[in-house]
Write an enzyme that holds these catalytic residues in place. Structure first.
Site, PDB file in Angstrom:
ATOM      1  N   HIS A   7     -16.796 -35.166 -10.806  1.00  0.00           N
ATOM      2  CA  HIS A   7     -16.238 -35.099  -9.412  1.00  0.00           C
ATOM      3  C   HIS A   7     -14.683 -35.059  -9.225  1.00  0.00           C
ATOM      4  CE1 HIS A   7     -20.217 -37.145  -7.736  1.00  0.00           C
ATOM      5  NE2 HIS A   7     -20.471 -35.869  -8.316  1.00  0.00           N
ATOM      6  N   GLU A  39     -12.661 -37.299  -8.258  1.00  0.00           N
ATOM      7  CA  GLU A  39     -11.914 -38.602  -8.902  1.00  0.00           C
ATOM      8  C   GLU A  39     -11.702 -38.419 -10.226  1.00  0.00           C
ATOM      9  OE1 GLU A  39     -14.867 -40.023  -5.360  1.00  0.00           O
ATOM     10  OE2 GLU A  39     -14.706 -38.286  -6.847  1.00  0.00           O
ATOM     11  N   CYS A  75     -18.457 -42.202  -5.079  1.00  0.00           N
ATOM     12  CA  CYS A  75     -20.050 -42.615  -5.150  1.00  0.00           C
ATOM     13  C   CYS A  75     -20.164 -43.734  -6.218  1.00  0.00           C
ATOM     14  CB  CYS A  75     -20.748 -41.354  -5.861  1.00  0.00           C
ATOM     15  SG  CYS A  75     -20.046 -40.651  -7.539  1.00  0.00           S
ATOM     16  N   TRP A 117     -19.210   1.896  12.874  1.00  0.00           N
ATOM     17  CA  TRP A 117     -18.540   0.582  12.595  1.00  0.00           C
ATOM     18  C   TRP A 117     -18.054  -0.103  14.032  1.00  0.00           C
ATOM     19  CZ3 TRP A 117     -20.405  -2.143   8.758  1.00  0.00           C
ATOM     20  CH2 TRP A 117     -20.893  -1.422   7.605  1.00  0.00           C
ATOM     21  N   ASP A 126     -30.333  -1.443   9.838  1.00  0.00           N
ATOM     22  CA  ASP A 126     -28.995  -1.155   8.906  1.00  0.00           C
ATOM     23  C   ASP A 126     -29.286  -1.070   7.362  1.00  0.00           C
ATOM     24  OD1 ASP A 126     -27.477  -1.214  11.147  1.00  0.00           O
ATOM     25  OD2 ASP A 126     -27.085  -3.673  11.000  1.00  0.00           O
ATOM     26  N   LEU A 143     -26.326  -7.501   2.180  1.00  0.00           N
ATOM     27  CA  LEU A 143     -25.777  -8.717   2.431  1.00  0.00           C
ATOM     28  C   LEU A 143     -25.298  -9.683   1.130  1.00  0.00           C
ATOM     29  CD1 LEU A 143     -28.782 -10.167   4.657  1.00  0.00           C
ATOM     30  CD2 LEU A 143     -26.659  -9.036   5.447  1.00  0.00           C
ATOM     31  N   ARG A 191     -18.822  -8.411  -1.242  1.00  0.00           N
ATOM     32  CA  ARG A 191     -17.929  -7.118  -1.953  1.00  0.00           C
ATOM     33  C   ARG A 191     -16.547  -7.301  -1.314  1.00  0.00           C
ATOM     34  NH1 ARG A 191     -22.668  -5.369   0.399  1.00  0.00           N
ATOM     35  NH2 ARG A 191     -21.534  -4.306   2.030  1.00  0.00           N
ATOM     36  N   GLY A 220     -29.853 -10.197  14.138  1.00  0.00           N
ATOM     37  CA  GLY A 220     -29.237  -9.373  15.235  1.00  0.00           C
ATOM     38  C   GLY A 220     -29.333 -10.250  16.644  1.00  0.00           C
TER      39      GLY A 220
END
Length: 355
Positions: free
Chosen positions: A44, A46, A69, A164, A194, A198, A201, A288
């Site tokens: 963490h 800390e 924590c 595009w 399309d 996903l 890149r 969409g």
């Protein structure tokens, strides 16, 4: 604390289902130790800050964006480490909404004789952890609706062609958004139109979980999403009653399935809730229009990201259908900003805030 916030937000990797946290060790107004939570399962903030300061942490102050924590998980309690380090004062940005911590960490530090002040720059500290706070307080992922649109509000022409609308600069920003979020979500109309990958890149970062809402169970085995499922994780939300052979084929191609017993929009909400239960805190919804409209109707969108291109189509696929309102009750935003993005304008609007 402002520098601690910047430290927390500057990490390159996602830390979900944990929050983003930054910590500084300060002595005589000088930073002698700095750390952030770099990745889930790792030390963490800390611990990293105390390691950076070394023995000089004794008697110093700590500034940390989130309450330390006090329970054991992937790592030991941060409160125990702070007490052992000899730190005398701790300045906390916000209390942890996790019920396992929520005020207990602060009380433990005070019982050990450490001075604690909380609520320091609380608004900035909550801003960097909206998905974590929403999951802890609502049990549901944080949803960011993203679209590239023309000036007349279209996401594609009449044939469904969207390539595009936005500029190369805007598309690069979207790839950065994918890297920042745990998952990216599309509907089947986008997949058919399309055939997207996903993936991330052109920018550094890891691929998010790619999610398709496919209530009828029609995702093709030849789709780019399924062909790449062995390299980039893929999850399909569908409904009970989907063809068994289709479901078997999805699993053989390494796709994970969430099969909801509910129908249509309720199945989508159920599937998103199940993703949250699996540790998915933030979801970038890339469309969409029908999918965006379903989420808007259910009042599930937390943030809106629009890339508005200087183009007109006259007729085309609308961005999304939202529930109708009169002008005095038009949907507003808690905050918003406009920035240039190549030849486009990038609108970013916050619709809900969690504390």
């Amino acid at each position: 604390m402002s520098q601690a916030v910047q430290t927390a937000a500057g990490g390159q990797r996602r830390v979900s289902p944990n929050p983003r946290v930054g910590a500084l060790i300060v002595r005589d107004g000088k930073i002698i130790g700095k750390g952030r939570h770099e990745h889930f399962g790792g030390p963490h903030a800390e611990m990293n800050a105390i390691r950076d300061a070394g023995a000089a942490a004794a008697g110093a102050d700590m500034y940390v964006t989130l309450e330390p924590c006090c329970h054991s998980g992937k790592t030991p309690p941060c409160t125990d480490l702070i007490i052992r380090s000899g730190i005398k004062r701790v300045f906390v940005g916000m209390q942890d909404p996790n019920p396992l911590v929520s005020g207990k960490g602060i009380r433990q530090l005070r019982r050990a004789g450490i001075t604690v002040r909380d609520g320091i720059l609380r608004e900035q500290c909550t801003e960097i952890n909206q998905p974590f706070i929403k999951m802890m307080t609502r049990g549901f992922p944080y949803l960011i609706a993203k679209a590239a649109i023309t000036l007349d509000g279209c996401i594609a022409d009449e044939t469904g062609n969207a390539k595009w609308i936005s500029s190369e600069s805007s598309r690069k920003k979207v790839h950065a958004m994918r890297a920042e979020n745990d998952a990216v979500l599309v509907g089947m109309r986008t997949v058919i139109a399309d055939d997207p990958e996903l993936t991330v890149r052109d920018v550094p970062g890891e691929n998010p979980l790619r999610v398709v809402f496919d209530p009828r169970g029609s995702l093709s085995e030849s789709s780019a999403l399924l062909r790449g499922a062995a390299e980039a994780p893929l999850c399909v939300i569908t409904q009970s009653g989907a063809d068994e052979n289709w479901m078997r084929a999805m699993r053989e191609h390494k796709a994970d399935l969430i099969v909801s017993r509910k129908k249509n929009a309720a199945a989508l909400t159920d599937g998103l809730k199940q993703l949250g239960e699996r540790g998915i805190q933030s979801i970038l919804v890339e469309g969409g229009g029908k999918l965006h409209g379903m989420l808007a109707t259910a009042d599930l969108i937390d943030r809106l990201e629009l890339f508005i291109a200087p183009k007109l189509l006259g007729e085309g696929v609308p961005m999304m259908k939202v529930p109708p309102r009169r002008m005095p009750d038009a949907q507003g935003f808690l905050s918003h900003r406009w920035v240039q993005s190549g030849g486009d304008m990038h609108f970013s609007g916050i619709m809900k805030k969690y504390e």
